[in-house]
Design a protein around this motif. Structure first.
Motif, mmCIF file in Angstrom:
data_model
loop_
_atom_site.group_PDB
_atom_site.id
_atom_site.type_symbol
_atom_site.label_atom_id
_atom_site.label_comp_id
_atom_site.label_asym_id
_atom_site.label_seq_id
_atom_site.Cartn_x
_atom_site.Cartn_y
_atom_site.Cartn_z
ATOM 1 N N GLU A 251 6.726 -0.468 1.967
ATOM 2 C CA GLU A 251 5.417 -0.437 2.617
ATOM 3 C C GLU A 251 4.591 -1.693 2.345
ATOM 4 O OE1 GLU A 251 6.374 3.912 1.521
ATOM 5 O OE2 GLU A 251 6.791 1.881 0.779
ATOM 6 N N ASP A 252 4.990 -2.492 1.365
ATOM 7 C CA ASP A 252 4.222 -3.676 0.975
ATOM 8 C C ASP A 252 4.873 -4.986 1.409
ATOM 9 O OD1 ASP A 252 2.320 -2.086 -0.305
ATOM 10 O OD2 ASP A 252 3.414 -2.099 -2.196
ATOM 11 N N LYS A 253 5.759 -4.924 2.388
ATOM 12 C CA LYS A 253 6.457 -6.160 2.769
ATOM 13 C C LYS A 253 5.509 -7.216 3.334
ATOM 14 C CE LYS A 253 8.100 -4.505 7.312
ATOM 15 N NZ LYS A 253 9.330 -4.291 8.115
ATOM 16 N N ALA A 254 4.446 -6.789 4.014
ATOM 17 C CA ALA A 254 3.481 -7.770 4.540
ATOM 18 C C ALA A 254 2.715 -8.432 3.396
ATOM 19 C CB ALA A 254 2.515 -7.082 5.501
ATOM 20 N N VAL A 255 2.353 -7.657 2.379
ATOM 21 C CA VAL A 255 1.659 -8.216 1.220
ATOM 22 C C VAL A 255 2.583 -9.176 0.474
ATOM 23 C CG1 VAL A 255 0.418 -7.699 -0.910
ATOM 24 C CG2 VAL A 255 0.322 -6.099 1.004
ATOM 25 N N ALA A 256 3.853 -8.771 0.306
ATOM 26 C CA ALA A 256 4.822 -9.624 -0.380
ATOM 27 C C ALA A 256 5.003 -10.945 0.366
ATOM 28 C CB ALA A 256 6.160 -8.900 -0.514
ATOM 29 N N ALA A 257 5.020 -10.870 1.701
ATOM 30 C CA ALA A 257 5.162 -12.091 2.501
ATOM 31 C C ALA A 257 3.957 -13.010 2.319
ATOM 32 C CB ALA A 257 5.332 -11.720 3.972
ATOM 33 N N THR A 258 2.752 -12.430 2.220
ATOM 34 C CA THR A 258 1.539 -13.225 2.004
ATOM 35 C C THR A 258 1.549 -13.885 0.629
ATOM 36 O OG1 THR A 258 0.274 -11.754 3.463
ATOM 37 C CG2 THR A 258 -0.974 -13.145 1.946
ATOM 38 N N VAL A 259 1.953 -13.122 -0.385
ATOM 39 C CA VAL A 259 2.028 -13.681 -1.738
ATOM 40 C C VAL A 259 3.065 -14.803 -1.782
ATOM 41 C CG1 VAL A 259 2.587 -13.181 -4.146
ATOM 42 C CG2 VAL A 259 1.263 -11.539 -2.818
ATOM 43 N N LYS A 260 4.182 -14.606 -1.099
ATOM 44 C CA LYS A 260 5.215 -15.646 -1.058
ATOM 45 C C LYS A 260 4.671 -16.914 -0.405
ATOM 46 C CE LYS A 260 9.782 -16.738 0.834
ATOM 47 N NZ LYS A 260 11.009 -16.225 1.498
#
Length: 283
Positions: free
Chosen positions: A11-20
């Motif tokens: 569910e947090d893949k968008a957040v992970a992409a932003t952090v990356k």
């Protein structure tokens, strides 16, 4: 070679992409592994092997933490592998989750809060020092605003049984009568049903004082069992010196609120009692 690994739930893949994206802007030569970005794991690859290899080669592991992720086995599994290889494990709270709410084993690591600019700057500094990588002077605010805009995500199924003592004054001269009560709280997004409640008294002992205080309940186990009607959450408490009678009541399905469940109190004998609640999450 991977320098940094971001551990997250799906569910947090968008957040992970932003952090990356933020980290790659901050560190020119940083390789970041995110399992959900369609780049870190190529088509046809052994996804589990790719994750393990990336963890073993990472100098730092960022763990995205919030109410619905901190108890997920996979998150703690990845953090454990990183910790075992000597990587810098960094819990980063998102979705309005407080650092103080991070539970064991991750709570042993100093967490950072994505909503706190100083916390994020400290995170970036520590990553750079640990990986011996210079930090590029980049404005963090656009990235932080994107991360902060992500709303809280409640667990899909999070049910707890909380015991509490209610002290009532009696109509006699005996003073107060302590009653043990349980409240079951559904803090998740799915409706649940209390399908079974059982109190077992394996043995009892005589007591001269009916209103003698009893020992606090102890949580023995909490487990999940898949059945035909759904997933059952079985919560077991044990109480020594419990009063000798019990009653229960429940209103049926509920979501996001308290269910009044059970109370015990009074009686002319004391007991060693076991309380079992079975709460079902319907399919």
């Amino acid at each position: 070679m991977t320098n940094l690994f971001i551990s997250h739930i799906s569910e947090d893949k968008a957040v992970a992409a932003t952090v990356k994206l933020m980290l790659k802007e901050l560190f020119n030569d940083l390789t970041v592994f995110v399992s959900s970005d369609y780049e870190s794991i190529r088509s046809g690859k052994d996804w589990h092997g790719a994750i393990i290899d990336a963890l073993k080669s990472s100098g730092a592991v960022i763990v995205l933490c919030h109410a619905a992720s901190v108890d997920r086995p996979w998150i703690n599994y990845e953090a454990g592998i990183g910790d075992g290889t000597g990587a810098l494990v960094l819990p980063l709270t998102i979705r309005g989750f407080a650092k103080g709410d991070v539970s064991l084993p991750l709570s042993r690591k100093q967490a950072r809060d994505s909503s706190d600019t100083d916390d994020v700057k400290a995170l970036v500094r520590d990553i750079g020092e640990h990986l011996k990588t210079p930090v590029v002077n980049v404005d963090l605010q656009p990235f932080l605003e994107m991360i902060r805009a992500v709303p809280p995500l409640r667990p899909a199924s999070k049910v707890v049984a909380q015991p509490f003592i209610e002290r009532r004054r009696t109509s006699t001269d005996r003073g107060t009568n302590d009653q043990l009560r349980f409240r079951v709280i559904n803090s998740g997004d799915e409706e649940v049903d209390l399908v079974h409640f059982r109190v077992s008294f394996p043995h009892h002992i005589s007591a001269s004082d009916w209103f003698m205080p009893f020992s606090p309940p102890v949580l023995i186990s909490e487990k999940r069992e898949d059945g035909k009607g759904g997933t059952d959450i079985v919560i077991t408490y044990h109480v020594t010196d419990a009063p000798g009678w019990a009653r229960s009541f429940w209103p049926g399905s509920t979501s996001g609120k308290m269910i009044a469940i059970a109370q015990v109190g009074g009686g002319c004998w004391r007991a060693s009692a076991t309380f079992v609640f079975v709460i079902r999450i319907p399919r």
